[in-house]
Scaffold this motif. Structure first.
Motif, PDB file in Angstrom:
ATOM      1  N   ARG A 126      65.322  65.569  30.628  1.00 43.05           N
ATOM      2  CA  ARG A 126      65.940  64.674  31.616  1.00 43.05           C
ATOM      3  C   ARG A 126      67.235  65.288  32.154  1.00 43.05           C
ATOM      4  O   ARG A 126      67.543  65.187  33.341  1.00 43.05           O
ATOM      5  CB  ARG A 126      66.247  63.313  30.982  1.00 43.05           C
ATOM      6  CG  ARG A 126      65.029  62.432  30.717  1.00 43.05           C
ATOM      7  CD  ARG A 126      65.444  60.979  30.512  1.00 43.05           C
ATOM      8  NE  ARG A 126      66.477  60.827  29.502  1.00 43.05           N
ATOM      9  CZ  ARG A 126      66.261  60.475  28.234  1.00 43.05           C
ATOM     10  NH1 ARG A 126      65.010  60.249  27.825  1.00 43.05           N
ATOM     11  NH2 ARG A 126      67.256  60.352  27.375  1.00 43.05           N
ATOM     12  N   GLY A 127      67.984  65.939  31.272  1.00 39.47           N
ATOM     13  CA  GLY A 127      69.219  66.581  31.697  1.00 39.47           C
ATOM     14  C   GLY A 127      68.964  67.684  32.704  1.00 39.47           C
ATOM     15  O   GLY A 127      69.751  67.876  33.644  1.00 39.47           O
ATOM     16  N   ALA A 128      67.876  68.428  32.519  1.00 36.71           N
ATOM     17  CA  ALA A 128      67.535  69.489  33.474  1.00 36.71           C
ATOM     18  C   ALA A 128      67.280  68.902  34.859  1.00 36.71           C
ATOM     19  O   ALA A 128      67.677  69.485  35.879  1.00 36.71           O
ATOM     20  CB  ALA A 128      66.311  70.256  32.984  1.00 36.71           C
ATOM     21  N   TYR A 131      70.617  67.901  36.338  1.00 30.09           N
ATOM     22  CA  TYR A 131      71.338  69.106  36.743  1.00 30.09           C
ATOM     23  C   TYR A 131      70.811  69.629  38.079  1.00 30.09           C
ATOM     24  O   TYR A 131      71.598  69.961  38.986  1.00 30.09           O
ATOM     25  CB  TYR A 131      71.219  70.188  35.668  1.00 30.09           C
ATOM     26  CG  TYR A 131      72.047  71.408  35.993  1.00 30.09           C
ATOM     27  CD1 TYR A 131      73.379  71.489  35.609  1.00 30.09           C
ATOM     28  CD2 TYR A 131      71.511  72.467  36.721  1.00 30.09           C
ATOM     29  CE1 TYR A 131      74.159  72.585  35.939  1.00 30.09           C
ATOM     30  CE2 TYR A 131      72.272  73.567  37.060  1.00 30.09           C
ATOM     31  CZ  TYR A 131      73.595  73.625  36.663  1.00 30.09           C
ATOM     32  OH  TYR A 131      74.360  74.717  37.001  1.00 30.09           O
ATOM     33  N   ALA A 132      69.502  69.702  38.212  1.00 26.02           N
ATOM     34  CA  ALA A 132      68.917  70.223  39.454  1.00 26.02           C
ATOM     35  C   ALA A 132      69.300  69.355  40.648  1.00 26.02           C
ATOM     36  O   ALA A 132      69.547  69.868  41.750  1.00 26.02           O
ATOM     37  CB  ALA A 132      67.397  70.288  39.313  1.00 26.02           C
ATOM     38  N   GLN A 133      69.395  68.053  40.440  1.00 26.57           N
ATOM     39  CA  GLN A 133      69.682  67.144  41.549  1.00 26.57           C
ATOM     40  C   GLN A 133      71.167  67.063  41.877  1.00 26.57           C
ATOM     41  O   GLN A 133      71.534  67.009  43.055  1.00 26.57           O
ATOM     42  CB  GLN A 133      69.159  65.750  41.210  1.00 26.57           C
ATOM     43  CG  GLN A 133      69.474  64.702  42.275  1.00 26.57           C
ATOM     44  CD  GLN A 133      68.824  63.369  41.995  1.00 26.57           C
ATOM     45  OE1 GLN A 133      67.660  63.309  41.611  1.00 26.57           O
ATOM     46  NE2 GLN A 133      69.579  62.283  42.180  1.00 26.57           N
ATOM     47  N   SER A 162      74.806  57.568  35.939  1.00 27.80           N
ATOM     48  CA  SER A 162      74.679  56.581  34.875  1.00 27.80           C
ATOM     49  C   SER A 162      75.162  57.183  33.558  1.00 27.80           C
ATOM     50  O   SER A 162      75.271  58.413  33.414  1.00 27.80           O
ATOM     51  CB  SER A 162      73.222  56.133  34.733  1.00 27.80           C
ATOM     52  OG  SER A 162      72.431  57.198  34.211  1.00 27.80           O
ATOM     53  N   ASP A 163      75.452  56.327  32.586  1.00 28.47           N
ATOM     54  CA  ASP A 163      75.831  56.825  31.265  1.00 28.47           C
ATOM     55  C   ASP A 163      74.743  57.742  30.719  1.00 28.47           C
ATOM     56  O   ASP A 163      75.023  58.805  30.157  1.00 28.47           O
ATOM     57  CB  ASP A 163      76.058  55.664  30.289  1.00 28.47           C
ATOM     58  CG  ASP A 163      77.300  54.846  30.623  1.00 28.47           C
ATOM     59  OD1 ASP A 163      78.014  55.201  31.582  1.00 28.47           O
ATOM     60  OD2 ASP A 163      77.547  53.848  29.917  1.00 28.47           O
ATOM     61  N   GLN A 164      73.490  57.318  30.880  1.00 28.71           N
ATOM     62  CA  GLN A 164      72.379  58.122  30.363  1.00 28.71           C
ATOM     63  C   GLN A 164      72.322  59.486  31.039  1.00 28.71           C
ATOM     64  O   GLN A 164      72.159  60.522  30.366  1.00 28.71           O
ATOM     65  CB  GLN A 164      71.055  57.393  30.583  1.00 28.71           C
ATOM     66  CG  GLN A 164      69.864  58.076  29.920  1.00 28.71           C
ATOM     67  CD  GLN A 164      69.949  58.041  28.416  1.00 28.71           C
ATOM     68  OE1 GLN A 164      69.957  56.971  27.818  1.00 28.71           O
ATOM     69  NE2 GLN A 164      70.018  59.202  27.772  1.00 28.71           N
ATOM     70  N   ASP A 165      72.475  59.512  32.350  1.00 32.53           N
ATOM     71  CA  ASP A 165      72.432  60.786  33.066  1.00 32.53           C
ATOM     72  C   ASP A 165      73.555  61.713  32.604  1.00 32.53           C
ATOM     73  O   ASP A 165      73.359  62.926  32.469  1.00 32.53           O
ATOM     74  CB  ASP A 165      72.546  60.554  34.576  1.00 32.53           C
ATOM     75  CG  ASP A 165      71.254  60.030  35.192  1.00 32.53           C
ATOM     76  OD1 ASP A 165      70.213  60.032  34.498  1.00 32.53           O
ATOM     77  OD2 ASP A 165      71.285  59.606  36.365  1.00 32.53           O
ATOM     78  N   ALA A 166      74.755  61.145  32.383  1.00 29.36           N
ATOM     79  CA  ALA A 166      75.886  61.967  31.947  1.00 29.36           C
ATOM     80  C   ALA A 166      75.616  62.587  30.580  1.00 29.36           C
ATOM     81  O   ALA A 166      75.890  63.775  30.364  1.00 29.36           O
ATOM     82  CB  ALA A 166      77.161  61.127  31.917  1.00 29.36           C
TER      83      ALA A 166
END
Length: 315
Positions: free
Chosen positions: A193-195, A198-200, A259-263
């Motif tokens: 999910r982090g990748a 990062y790409a976006q 979002s917290d999750q994205d961070a």
């Protein structure tokens, strides 16, 4: 050494950030009897403490003191140019302490100056502010510590002192450090999910390969991993520090939009890449992890995507 899988590491990281609340029934039994008025009264909502406002750059005084403050600012904003003898990468202090060390929630200088001297578990003794700056050169800059009486340290101390004029000493100010209090992801951090995050949201500035962008040999956007990034001893390699910084400040000028999750997910992705070795390394990754990285917030010494992190900068 038995390596922790990514999912377990994320779970441990989540657990390490959570705080257990006291049992409500026990608290109720132990509370003293209150009057009817006290029982019905409602506590006034807490007002958010405003962040400290440092003096403007135009207020730097003339004369020798002002010259030293300006030198400190120059070192802070272009460290390779003005402190080249002590840096081992292309980073500047202002890459992580934004707006020349002024911006709240990006570890501003005015939030740090008044908190020293203080004991630091990282090196096991009470540190002066100068010693704290030395650590930045050793870890974040992947270089060597300037002497405490060097022009570099004195100028940086002068800049931090001036930046903090009017701030109380010994008081943690709103906006100091990175906003980690109560900050945890709904789900364990995830590399895949982090990748995607990062790409976006990150690759446009920092590059698909994480190596940043340069103009005329100077970083416009810093590398996030690899040989020119911070090393495994820097605080930014720990997931909670990276996630809090990212949430508050990234993407640049759009802090607070992830979002917290994205961070947390993109912090996992960033910190799961190789970077220069921890300078405290003594020949064994497992021993270095046990001594300096024994926390679920550190991926050093764990295996991610088949690679033992800390075993060398991946090509």
């Amino acid at each position: 050494m038995k390596h922790l899988p990514i999912v377990l590491l994320g779970t441990l990281a989540l657990a390490a950030c959570s705080h257990q609340a006291p049992d409500a029934a026990v608290a109720a039994k132990s509370a003293p009897a209150a009057s009817g008025a006290m029982q019905t009264a409602k506590a006034a909502p807490k007002q958010a403490q405003p962040a400290f406002t440092p003096p403007p750059e135009s207020a730097i005084p003339a004369g020798p003191l002002g010259d030293e403050i300006r030198l400190g600012r120059a070192i802070f904003t272009d460290t390779p140019e003005h402190a080249h003898d002590y840096v081992g990468n292309g980073l500047s202090c202002s890459n992580c302490h934004l707006d020349a060390g002024r911006l709240a929630n990006s570890a501003p200088l005015w939030g740090a100056w008044g908190m020293y001297p203080q004991y630091r578990k990282k090196n096991g003794h009470v540190n002066s502010f100068g010693e704290r700056l030395q650590g930045c050169f050793r870890f974040s800059m992947n270089g060597k510590a300037p002497p405490l009486d060097s022009d570099v340290i004195v100028a940086l101390e002068s800049y931090a002192w001036w930046m903090s004029k009017g701030a109380p000493n010994g008081v943690k100010l709103a906006g100091a450090g990175y906003p980690k209090q109560g900050f945890k992801p709904p789900q364990p951090p995830d590399y895949a999910r982090g990748a995607a995050v990062y790409a976006q949201d990150c690759a446009l500035c920092h590059g698909a390969d994480g190596q940043g962008q340069q103009v005329a040999g100077r970083n416009v956007f810093p590398p996030l991993w690899g040989p020119q990034s911070f090393n495994w001893g820097a605080g930014m390699h720990e997931l909670d520090n990276a996630a809090a910084f990212i949430k508050a400040n990234m993407p640049l000028s759009r802090g607070g939009t992830l979002s917290d999750q994205d961070a947390w997910d993109v912090a996992m992705y960033m910190d799961a890449h190789e970077r220069p070795q921890d300078p405290r390394y003594a020949g064994d990754v497992a021993a270095t992890r046990a001594k300096y990285h024994d926390t679920p917030m550190s991926l050093y010494g764990t295996t991610v995507n088949g690679h033992l992190l800390g075993s060398g900068v991946a090509k």
